[in-house]
Design a protein around this motif. Structure first.
Motif, mmCIF file in Angstrom:
data_model
loop_
_atom_site.group_PDB
_atom_site.id
_atom_site.type_symbol
_atom_site.label_atom_id
_atom_site.label_comp_id
_atom_site.label_asym_id
_atom_site.label_seq_id
_atom_site.Cartn_x
_atom_site.Cartn_y
_atom_site.Cartn_z
ATOM 1 N N SER A 22 10.552 7.615 -11.377
ATOM 2 C CA SER A 22 11.935 8.079 -11.489
ATOM 3 C C SER A 22 12.805 7.557 -10.351
ATOM 4 N N ARG A 23 12.238 6.746 -9.465
ATOM 5 C CA ARG A 23 12.968 6.215 -8.322
ATOM 6 C C ARG A 23 13.002 4.688 -8.373
ATOM 7 N N THR A 24 14.097 4.154 -7.826
ATOM 8 C CA THR A 24 14.248 2.699 -7.756
ATOM 9 C C THR A 24 13.442 2.166 -6.573
ATOM 10 N N HIS A 25 12.781 1.054 -6.776
ATOM 11 C CA HIS A 25 11.971 0.393 -5.742
ATOM 12 C C HIS A 25 10.942 1.340 -5.149
ATOM 13 N N ALA A 26 10.262 2.051 -6.046
ATOM 14 C CA ALA A 26 9.187 2.958 -5.663
ATOM 15 C C ALA A 26 8.016 2.717 -6.595
ATOM 16 N N ASN A 27 6.821 2.923 -6.077
ATOM 17 C CA ASN A 27 5.643 2.778 -6.914
ATOM 18 C C ASN A 27 4.458 3.439 -6.228
ATOM 19 N N TYR A 28 3.466 3.769 -7.023
ATOM 20 C CA TYR A 28 2.203 4.286 -6.515
ATOM 21 C C TYR A 28 1.095 3.505 -7.201
ATOM 22 N N TRP A 29 0.123 3.099 -6.417
ATOM 23 C CA TRP A 29 -1.002 2.316 -6.923
ATOM 24 C C TRP A 29 -2.289 3.080 -6.678
ATOM 25 N N VAL A 30 -3.215 2.908 -7.593
ATOM 26 C CA VAL A 30 -4.528 3.519 -7.437
ATOM 27 C C VAL A 30 -5.579 2.422 -7.307
ATOM 28 N N LEU A 31 -6.594 2.736 -6.554
ATOM 29 C CA LEU A 31 -7.771 1.887 -6.421
ATOM 30 C C LEU A 31 -8.822 2.464 -7.350
ATOM 31 N N VAL A 32 -9.328 1.632 -8.255
ATOM 32 C CA VAL A 32 -10.318 2.108 -9.220
ATOM 33 C C VAL A 32 -11.597 1.283 -9.102
ATOM 34 N N ASN A 33 -12.705 1.954 -9.371
ATOM 35 C CA ASN A 33 -13.997 1.250 -9.348
ATOM 36 C C ASN A 33 -14.273 0.625 -10.711
ATOM 37 N N GLU A 34 -15.459 0.089 -10.861
ATOM 38 C CA GLU A 34 -15.816 -0.626 -12.086
ATOM 39 C C GLU A 34 -15.783 0.275 -13.321
ATOM 40 N N ALA A 35 -15.954 1.579 -13.136
ATOM 41 C CA ALA A 35 -15.915 2.534 -14.247
ATOM 42 C C ALA A 35 -14.503 3.075 -14.466
ATOM 43 N N ASP A 36 -13.504 2.473 -13.811
ATOM 44 C CA ASP A 36 -12.097 2.887 -13.878
ATOM 45 C C ASP A 36 -11.884 4.296 -13.330
ATOM 46 N N GLU A 37 -12.753 4.702 -12.388
ATOM 47 C CA GLU A 37 -12.579 5.980 -11.705
ATOM 48 C C GLU A 37 -11.719 5.748 -10.469
ATOM 49 N N ILE A 38 -10.775 6.620 -10.252
ATOM 50 C CA ILE A 38 -9.867 6.486 -9.114
ATOM 51 C C ILE A 38 -10.588 6.892 -7.839
ATOM 52 N N VAL A 39 -10.536 6.001 -6.847
ATOM 53 C CA VAL A 39 -11.180 6.275 -5.567
ATOM 54 C C VAL A 39 -10.190 6.214 -4.409
ATOM 55 N N GLY A 40 -8.910 6.001 -4.712
ATOM 56 C CA GLY A 40 -7.901 5.987 -3.663
ATOM 57 C C GLY A 40 -6.537 5.661 -4.228
ATOM 58 N N GLY A 41 -5.541 5.700 -3.335
ATOM 59 C CA GLY A 41 -4.193 5.370 -3.762
ATOM 60 C C GLY A 41 -3.235 5.267 -2.589
ATOM 61 N N VAL A 42 -2.048 4.732 -2.889
ATOM 62 C CA VAL A 42 -0.992 4.573 -1.886
ATOM 63 C C VAL A 42 0.347 4.455 -2.596
ATOM 64 N N GLY A 43 1.405 4.938 -1.942
ATOM 65 C CA GLY A 43 2.732 4.855 -2.534
ATOM 66 C C GLY A 43 3.774 4.309 -1.578
ATOM 67 N N ILE A 44 4.833 3.773 -2.188
ATOM 68 C CA ILE A 44 6.032 3.329 -1.462
ATOM 69 C C ILE A 44 7.223 3.973 -2.160
ATOM 70 N N ALA A 45 8.105 4.574 -1.387
ATOM 71 C CA ALA A 45 9.321 5.182 -1.938
ATOM 72 C C ALA A 45 10.475 4.956 -0.977
ATOM 73 N N PRO A 46 11.717 4.991 -1.487
ATOM 74 C CA PRO A 46 12.871 4.847 -0.609
ATOM 75 C C PRO A 46 12.877 5.958 0.445
ATOM 76 N N PHE A 47 13.313 5.604 1.639
ATOM 77 C CA PHE A 47 13.378 6.596 2.722
ATOM 78 C C PHE A 47 14.793 6.690 3.274
ATOM 79 N N GLN A 48 15.230 5.661 3.950
ATOM 80 C CA GLN A 48 16.590 5.571 4.471
ATOM 81 C C GLN A 48 17.119 4.198 4.096
#
Length: 156
Positions: free
Chosen positions: A48-74
């Motif tokens: 719902s935000r411009t120039h924002a995203n969240y990514w997940v790290l998945v293993n071979e079974a497509d199970e999520i094992v991590g993640g990180v996001g970028i969103a507007p701040f200032q």
């Protein structure tokens, strides 16, 4: 392992990883990401935000094992948000890979990246310093994470 954009079906799995990490360090308190209102709906929040995203790290079974996001701040600055991994993959370089992925995205849209964290998360803080973040004396603004006591900035 691969990195992909978050999908709506990923919401409960990512929220669980974040909460478990914060609980492990006794940071399951108001003033941390544990109580962020968007934590259970990260897909919707980032899309719902411009120039924002969240990514997940998945293993071979497509199970999520991590993640990180970028969103507007200032103006011209993004905020690096919610970089977490499950215990079983920590120490294998995946935090660095997620950080690198997020920074490449941020560099296309912003002049720098800000983040807030806790001094309790010493290994994460070392990761940021190794990746050209500089430590700040105080926060750059109000994010609602009032218990965070460590702030970093990286300019591009």
């Amino acid at each position: 392992m691969k990195i992909r954009e978050i999908q709506e079906k990923d919401n409960p799995f990512v929220a669980k990883i974040i909460r478990e990490n914060l609980e492990k360090h006794q940071l399951n308190l108001p003033g941390t990401a544990y109580f962020d209102p968007e934590l259970d709906q990260l897909f919707q929040f980032y899309h719902s935000r411009t120039h924002a995203n969240y990514w997940v790290l998945v293993n071979e079974a497509d199970e999520i094992v991590g993640g990180v996001g970028i969103a507007p701040f200032q103006e011209h600055l993004a905020e690096l948000q919610k970089l977490y991994l499950v215990e079983g993959v920590k120490g294998a370089g995946y935090g660095h890979k997620l950080l690198e992925y997020a920074l490449l995205y941020a560099e296309q849209h912003y002049q720098g990246v800000y983040l807030e964290t806790s001094s309790i998360l010493a290994k994460a803080n070392q990761l940021y310093l190794r990746n050209q973040f500089i430590s700040l004396e105080q926060p750059l603004g109000a994010t609602g994470h009032t218990l965070m006591d460590t702030w970093f900035l990286r300019l591009f």
